[in-house]
Design an enzyme around this catalytic site. Structure first.
Site, mmCIF file in Angstrom:
data_model
loop_
_atom_site.group_PDB
_atom_site.id
_atom_site.type_symbol
_atom_site.label_atom_id
_atom_site.label_comp_id
_atom_site.label_asym_id
_atom_site.label_seq_id
_atom_site.Cartn_x
_atom_site.Cartn_y
_atom_site.Cartn_z
ATOM 1 N N GLU A 17 -47.882 71.624 -108.438
ATOM 2 C CA GLU A 17 -47.027 70.581 -108.904
ATOM 3 C C GLU A 17 -46.525 70.705 -110.122
ATOM 4 O O GLU A 17 -47.624 70.651 -111.155
ATOM 5 C CB GLU A 17 -47.949 69.450 -108.337
ATOM 6 C CG GLU A 17 -47.722 69.679 -107.001
ATOM 7 C CD GLU A 17 -47.251 68.929 -106.148
ATOM 8 O OE1 GLU A 17 -46.611 68.321 -106.563
ATOM 9 O OE2 GLU A 17 -47.034 69.982 -104.774
ATOM 10 N N CYS A 49 -44.957 62.446 -113.756
ATOM 11 C CA CYS A 49 -44.025 64.044 -113.382
ATOM 12 C C CYS A 49 -43.001 63.189 -113.375
ATOM 13 O O CYS A 49 -41.741 64.052 -112.450
ATOM 14 C CB CYS A 49 -44.729 64.619 -112.518
ATOM 15 S SG CYS A 49 -45.291 63.342 -111.383
HETATM 16 P P1 NAP Z 1 -50.085 71.104 -118.895
HETATM 17 O O1 NAP Z 1 -50.396 71.768 -120.354
HETATM 18 O O2 NAP Z 1 -49.676 72.699 -117.967
HETATM 19 O O3 NAP Z 1 -51.889 72.132 -118.514
HETATM 20 C C1 NAP Z 1 -52.276 71.785 -117.489
HETATM 21 C C2 NAP Z 1 -53.984 73.315 -117.237
HETATM 22 O O4 NAP Z 1 -53.240 74.071 -117.353
HETATM 23 C C3 NAP Z 1 -54.354 72.728 -118.389
HETATM 24 O O5 NAP Z 1 -56.204 72.655 -117.714
HETATM 25 C C4 NAP Z 1 -53.611 73.937 -119.145
HETATM 26 O O6 NAP Z 1 -55.326 74.379 -119.885
HETATM 27 C C5 NAP Z 1 -52.885 74.939 -118.216
HETATM 28 N N1 NAP Z 1 -52.162 75.673 -119.183
HETATM 29 C C6 NAP Z 1 -51.357 75.532 -119.883
HETATM 30 N N2 NAP Z 1 -50.397 76.522 -120.105
HETATM 31 C C7 NAP Z 1 -50.754 77.224 -119.455
HETATM 32 C C8 NAP Z 1 -51.203 79.125 -119.823
HETATM 33 N N3 NAP Z 1 -49.978 79.381 -120.659
HETATM 34 N N4 NAP Z 1 -51.662 79.946 -119.570
HETATM 35 C C9 NAP Z 1 -52.714 79.394 -118.388
HETATM 36 N N5 NAP Z 1 -52.961 77.903 -118.074
HETATM 37 C C10 NAP Z 1 -52.489 76.828 -118.869
HETATM 38 O O7 NAP Z 1 -49.605 70.284 -118.122
HETATM 39 P P2 NAP Z 1 -49.855 68.246 -118.974
HETATM 40 O O8 NAP Z 1 -49.568 69.076 -120.566
HETATM 41 O O9 NAP Z 1 -51.507 68.079 -119.441
HETATM 42 O O10 NAP Z 1 -49.442 68.293 -118.334
HETATM 43 C C11 NAP Z 1 -48.153 67.245 -118.666
HETATM 44 C C12 NAP Z 1 -47.583 68.188 -117.432
HETATM 45 O O11 NAP Z 1 -47.390 67.738 -116.657
HETATM 46 C C13 NAP Z 1 -45.469 67.100 -117.554
HETATM 47 O O12 NAP Z 1 -45.135 68.585 -116.792
HETATM 48 C C14 NAP Z 1 -45.709 66.804 -115.872
HETATM 49 O O13 NAP Z 1 -44.512 66.505 -115.201
HETATM 50 C C15 NAP Z 1 -46.207 67.202 -115.057
HETATM 51 N N6 NAP Z 1 -47.350 66.720 -113.697
HETATM 52 C C16 NAP Z 1 -46.988 67.348 -112.682
HETATM 53 C C17 NAP Z 1 -47.563 65.971 -111.822
HETATM 54 C C18 NAP Z 1 -46.973 66.345 -110.346
HETATM 55 O O14 NAP Z 1 -47.199 66.224 -109.597
HETATM 56 N N7 NAP Z 1 -46.104 67.608 -110.612
HETATM 57 C C19 NAP Z 1 -48.443 65.013 -112.010
HETATM 58 C C20 NAP Z 1 -49.233 65.137 -113.499
HETATM 59 C C21 NAP Z 1 -48.236 65.753 -114.378
HETATM 60 P P3 NAP Z 1 -54.777 74.551 -121.903
HETATM 61 O O15 NAP Z 1 -54.736 73.734 -122.244
HETATM 62 O O16 NAP Z 1 -56.543 75.181 -121.886
HETATM 63 O O17 NAP Z 1 -54.281 75.630 -121.393
#
Ligand code: NAP
Length: 530
Positions: free
Chosen positions: A265, A302
């Site tokens: 998601e 999100c």
């Molecule tokens: P994020 O940076 O993507 O982090 C989520 C997880 O993914 C973390 O554990 C992160 O760990 C890992 N990750 C990130 N980049 C990675 C990569 N290149 N390779 C492997 N693992 C990776 O997300 P966030 O910034 O915490 O959250 C905000 C985002 O989430 C926004 O875009 C928001 O819209 C979205 N969101 C979506 C929903 C939904 O239901 N659709 C709900 C809430 C939030 P590391 O930091 O250790 O890499």
């Protein structure tokens, strides 16, 4: 009060991994918090092997025992009391009122899963009885139901440390279906992750379950995430986070020798359409309400409205800009998200097609000193620029929205058709707009998970009819939801049983219907025994 250890939790044992150290930051004070260390391959292996051993016991629990386990998790979260709120507030700056509400949503979600697990109805049992006399060939007895899938790797998001965190919807729906879970903790809130691991560890012990049912791997290194999803014992992935992160996980998983499902998601721009008629009646009040929705939670949802489609209406845009400027600035979750927000705004302006309505570039430069406290931004572009430039459909995660000005209704429909996948699209209209709105709906059904009428996308009701997902890039699989009890279906597989002796059938498929669940029997839904 639990004493935090900065350790990871591998199948009932607290361990100090030897990987590189990392620290979260208090976004309100910018103070660096306690050091944690990245888990390495050895911790992943231990967690996965324990999960694999726990799986056959865990997935055979009776519905009542299984539900009691989920209830015990909710109780243990509640028992963490104010410590959970205070520790999480320090790591996220989200504030105690918001976190109190999110904790209630999280434990409420767990209890809702306990309810459906207890009555066992989620398995979608279907039975077609044998017709031995059928010509030209006899029909065999066939029965099918959903079963658990195996160990699930879960990644939570930083903006919902409870509801989409270590014991959030992905973990609980996977556990509810009978799968062990291995969480890669979000590095923005490691102490919060640890408290949740402590809570579920207590629940596992209280219910005398195998410890491998749950592990928490702390870390911020990409190889850790990649090794976890590529581990041969991982059977599925639940991911909530950015498109960049989700896509990286999808791509890494696609290279596995044995493919597995990834339920990611991700971000969304949640476009909103305001018709001319509705703005003629209430431009000011809608602009003010919209500003509240964009700024809610510092735009870090999100479902935050990132694209606003209107026909030219200066009164609406000016009120939106004034209200956004007057709204207090909010704190970003972490420096990385703050910097990505400012970069996103700069990239939009650099297209030469986007105007920053409520500020100027000088102010943007001055705010780069503190990316954790950015301005509330209203941007504006034309429909033709939006249609020709896909970059303008990227999520800029934070308190910003892009107004797209159309010349006429035709451009409204062109935009509806040209949208990428989104979690939500909202339409504000009056009865006279019905012909236009019907046209929009037909187009939006192709690219949207949830269509909202005369409302705002922020605030997601958690209930059975909720759908929180959408076509890519909103999620990796638009057919599934990560909110509501149907989220359980992601972490399952269908198993059919043909001509199976009665005493060998799972209880849900036995003639006596011991759980009294609704089943499809020879094409008709019924809770009767056969
Ligand atoms: P994020 O940076 O993507 O982090 C989520 C997880 O993914 C973390 O554990 C992160 O760990 C890992 N990750 C990130 N980049 C990675 C990569 N290149 N390779 C492997 N693992 C990776 O997300 P966030 O910034 O915490 O959250 C905000 C985002 O989430 C926004 O875009 C928001 O819209 C979205 N969101 C979506 C929903 C939904 O239901 N659709 C709900 C809430 C939030 P590391 O930091 O250790 O890499």
């Amino acid at each position: 009060m639990y004493k935090l250890t900065q350790k990871s939790y591998i199948a009932g044992t607290w361990v100090s991994p030897k990987g590189e150290a990392f620290q979260a930051q208090n976004p309100a004070t910018q103070e660096l918090l306690s050091e944690h260390n990245n888990c390495l391959e050895s911790e992943i292996n231990s967690a996965m092997e324990a999960a694999q051993q726990a799986y056959p016991v865990f997935n055979q629990l009776s519905p009542v025992d299984h539900a009691n386990f989920l209830i015990a998790i909710a109780e243990e979260i509640e028992a963490l009391g104010d410590q959970l709120l205070e520790v999480c507030n320090q790591e996220t700056g989200l504030g105690l009122p918001r976190l109190t509400g999110e904790r209630g949503r999280t434990t409420g979600q767990i209890k809702a899963f306990a309810e459906i697990v207890k009555n066992a109805s989620w398995v979608q049992a279907s039975i077609d009885t044998a017709e031995p006399e059928r010509a030209p060939l006899p029909k065999p007895d066939l029965r099918k139901m959903l079963k658990s899938i195996g160990p699930v790797a879960v990644f939570g998001a930083s903006n919902f440390p409870f509801a989409f965190g270590t014991l959030g919807g992905d973990t609980i729906s996977a556990l509810a279906a009978g799968n062990p879970v291995i969480v890669k903790g979000h590095p923005s809130h490691p102490a919060t992750n640890e408290l949740f691991a402590y809570a579920i560890g207590n629940a596992i012990s209280r219910c005398e379950l195998p410890q491998g049912v749950f592990s928490l791997l702390q870390g911020n290194a990409i190889p850790l995430s990649v090794q976890l999803v590529c581990h041969p014992l991982t059977e599925a992935v639940g991911f909530t986070g950015s498109l960049t992160g989700g896509r990286a996980i999808m791509d890494a998983t696609a290279k596995r020798a044995k493919p597995i499902p990834v339920f990611a998601e991700m971000g969304s721009v949640n476009p909103m359409f305001f018709t001319n008629n509705v703005l003629t009646q209430s431009a000011e009040s809608l602009a003010k309400a919209l500003a509240g929705s964009v700024c809610m939670g510092t735009g870090q949802f999100c479902t935050s409205p990132g694209v606003i489609v209107i026909q030219k209406n200066d009164s609406f845009v000016n009120t939106l800009a004034e209200t956004m400027s007057a709204n207090p600035k909010g704190i970003m979750l972490n420096a990385g998200i703050g910097q990505a927000f400012l970069k996103g705004i700069q990239e939009f302006i650099a297209t030469g097609e986007v105007e920053w309505v409520n500020n100027d570039e000088a102010s943007l430069t001055s705010t780069t000193d503190n990316a954790l406290l950015p301005p509330n931004v209203v941007l504006k572009t034309t429909a033709s620029a939006f249609l020709k430039n896909p970059q303008l459909q990227s999520e800029v995660f934070g308190p910003a929205t892009l107004v797209v000005e159309c010349d006429d209704d035709v451009q409204f429909t062109q935009i509806a058709q040209g949208l990428e996948g989104n979690l939500t699209v909202s339409i504000h209209a009056v009865d006279e707009d019905n012909a236009l709105v019907k046209e929009l709906i037909v187009l939006l059904e192709q690219n949207t998970g949830r269509i909202i009428f005369n409302g705002f996308p922020t605030g997601v009701e958690v209930c059975g009819s909720q759908h929180h997902g959408g076509p890519y890039p909103a999620s990796s699989n638009g057919s599934t939801t990560s909110v509501g009890i149907d989220a359980i279906h992601r972490f399952t597989r269908v198993v059919a049983y043909q001509s199976t002796p009665a005493q060998l059938l799972p209880a849900a498929l036995q003639n006596a219907n011991p759980y009294n669940i609704v089943r499809r029997v020879n094409g008709k839904f019924s809770s009767q025994s056969i």
